[in-house]
Write a protein that holds these residues in place. Structure first.
Motif, PDB file in Angstrom:
ATOM      1  N   UNK A  80      83.367  18.483  52.393  1.00  0.00           N
ATOM      2  CA  UNK A  80      83.855  18.847  53.846  1.00  0.00           C
ATOM      3  C   UNK A  80      85.153  19.332  53.895  1.00  0.00           C
ATOM      4  N   UNK A  81      85.323  20.727  54.202  1.00  0.00           N
ATOM      5  CA  UNK A  81      86.687  21.223  54.215  1.00  0.00           C
ATOM      6  C   UNK A  81      86.888  21.825  55.732  1.00  0.00           C
ATOM      7  N   UNK A  82      88.165  22.047  56.162  1.00  0.00           N
ATOM      8  CA  UNK A  82      88.552  22.818  57.279  1.00  0.00           C
ATOM      9  C   UNK A  82      87.789  21.991  58.463  1.00  0.00           C
ATOM     10  N   UNK A  83      88.043  20.702  58.447  1.00  0.00           N
ATOM     11  CA  UNK A  83      87.281  19.862  59.333  1.00  0.00           C
ATOM     12  C   UNK A  83      87.950  20.088  60.831  1.00  0.00           C
ATOM     13  N   UNK A  84      87.221  19.961  61.774  1.00  0.00           N
ATOM     14  CA  UNK A  84      87.308  20.153  63.202  1.00  0.00           C
ATOM     15  C   UNK A  84      87.083  18.846  64.055  1.00  0.00           C
ATOM     16  N   UNK A  85      87.744  18.986  65.046  1.00  0.00           N
ATOM     17  CA  UNK A  85      87.378  17.457  65.746  1.00  0.00           C
ATOM     18  C   UNK A  85      85.803  17.608  66.102  1.00  0.00           C
ATOM     19  N   UNK A  86      85.153  18.609  66.496  1.00  0.00           N
ATOM     20  CA  UNK A  86      84.008  18.606  66.667  1.00  0.00           C
ATOM     21  C   UNK A  86      82.749  18.211  65.543  1.00  0.00           C
ATOM     22  N   UNK A 112      70.195   6.822  54.657  1.00  0.00           N
ATOM     23  CA  UNK A 112      71.572   5.811  54.425  1.00  0.00           C
ATOM     24  C   UNK A 112      71.764   5.220  55.770  1.00  0.00           C
ATOM     25  N   UNK A 113      72.802   4.367  55.663  1.00  0.00           N
ATOM     26  CA  UNK A 113      73.383   3.349  56.665  1.00  0.00           C
ATOM     27  C   UNK A 113      74.367   4.281  57.627  1.00  0.00           C
ATOM     28  N   UNK A 114      74.603   5.481  57.355  1.00  0.00           N
ATOM     29  CA  UNK A 114      75.509   5.992  58.098  1.00  0.00           C
ATOM     30  C   UNK A 114      77.096   5.912  57.914  1.00  0.00           C
ATOM     31  N   UNK A 115      77.834   6.914  57.882  1.00  0.00           N
ATOM     32  CA  UNK A 115      79.175   6.652  57.471  1.00  0.00           C
ATOM     33  C   UNK A 115      80.030   7.541  58.564  1.00  0.00           C
ATOM     34  N   UNK A 116      81.084   6.758  59.275  1.00  0.00           N
ATOM     35  CA  UNK A 116      81.880   7.532  60.401  1.00  0.00           C
ATOM     36  C   UNK A 116      82.933   8.439  59.601  1.00  0.00           C
ATOM     37  N   UNK A 117      83.073   9.496  60.185  1.00  0.00           N
ATOM     38  CA  UNK A 117      84.075  10.517  60.153  1.00  0.00           C
ATOM     39  C   UNK A 117      84.806  10.712  61.474  1.00  0.00           C
ATOM     40  N   UNK A 118      86.082  10.673  61.639  1.00  0.00           N
ATOM     41  CA  UNK A 118      86.726  10.922  62.931  1.00  0.00           C
ATOM     42  C   UNK A 118      87.893  12.056  62.544  1.00  0.00           C
ATOM     43  N   UNK A 119      87.656  13.122  63.100  1.00  0.00           N
ATOM     44  CA  UNK A 119      88.967  14.103  62.919  1.00  0.00           C
ATOM     45  C   UNK A 119      89.541  14.264  64.244  1.00  0.00           C
ATOM     46  N   UNK A 120      90.632  13.987  64.068  1.00  0.00           N
ATOM     47  CA  UNK A 120      91.812  14.211  65.146  1.00  0.00           C
ATOM     48  C   UNK A 120      92.692  15.636  65.192  1.00  0.00           C
ATOM     49  N   UNK A 121      92.704  16.060  66.367  1.00  0.00           N
ATOM     50  CA  UNK A 121      93.496  17.499  66.583  1.00  0.00           C
ATOM     51  C   UNK A 121      94.827  17.496  66.152  1.00  0.00           C
TER      52      UNK A 121
END
Length: 121
Positions: A80-86, A112-121
């Protein structure tokens, strides 16, 4: 039964890059990535064929996300690149028993069990 174990989630800033991995139980399947944000239905992100040659992506991530795989290690990656808050969501890898090269979003049987990603602005 197919088992999938994910890793690589975390907290990042907008514009950053992140790579998720999904390790399978040894069989080779066409694989997909999905994501689900709070209060939102699950969204198809992309898919990769068994041999890793063919990929497809949802319009929302085209040009920013890349799916690849290393079948010798039974690992599928989501770069994943250029990640956005959305992009903030729980991300899931999934395996398909379908014979399709890149299965449709409704053709995945194991998750899979799921993996959290949080993108801050």
């Amino acid at each position: 039964q197919v088992q999938l174990v994910e890793s690589g989630g975390g907290l990042v800033q907008a514009g950053d890059s992140l790579r998720f991995s999904c390790t399978t139980s040894g069989r080779t399947y066409a694989m997909g990535w999905f994501r689900q944000a709070p209060g939102k239905e699950r969204e198809f992100v992309g898919a990769i064929s068994r041999g890793g040659v063919v990929t497809l992506y949802a319009d929302s991530v085209k040009g920013r996300f890349t799916i690849s795989r290393d079948n010798a290690k039974n690992v599928v990656y989501l770069q994943m690149s250029s990640l956005k808050p959305e992009d903030t969501a729980v991300y899931y890898c999934a395996a398909s028993l379908s014979g399709a090269t890149t299965p449709e979003p409704n053709e995945y049987a194991y998750w899979g069990q799921g993996t959290q990603v949080t993108v801050s602005s």
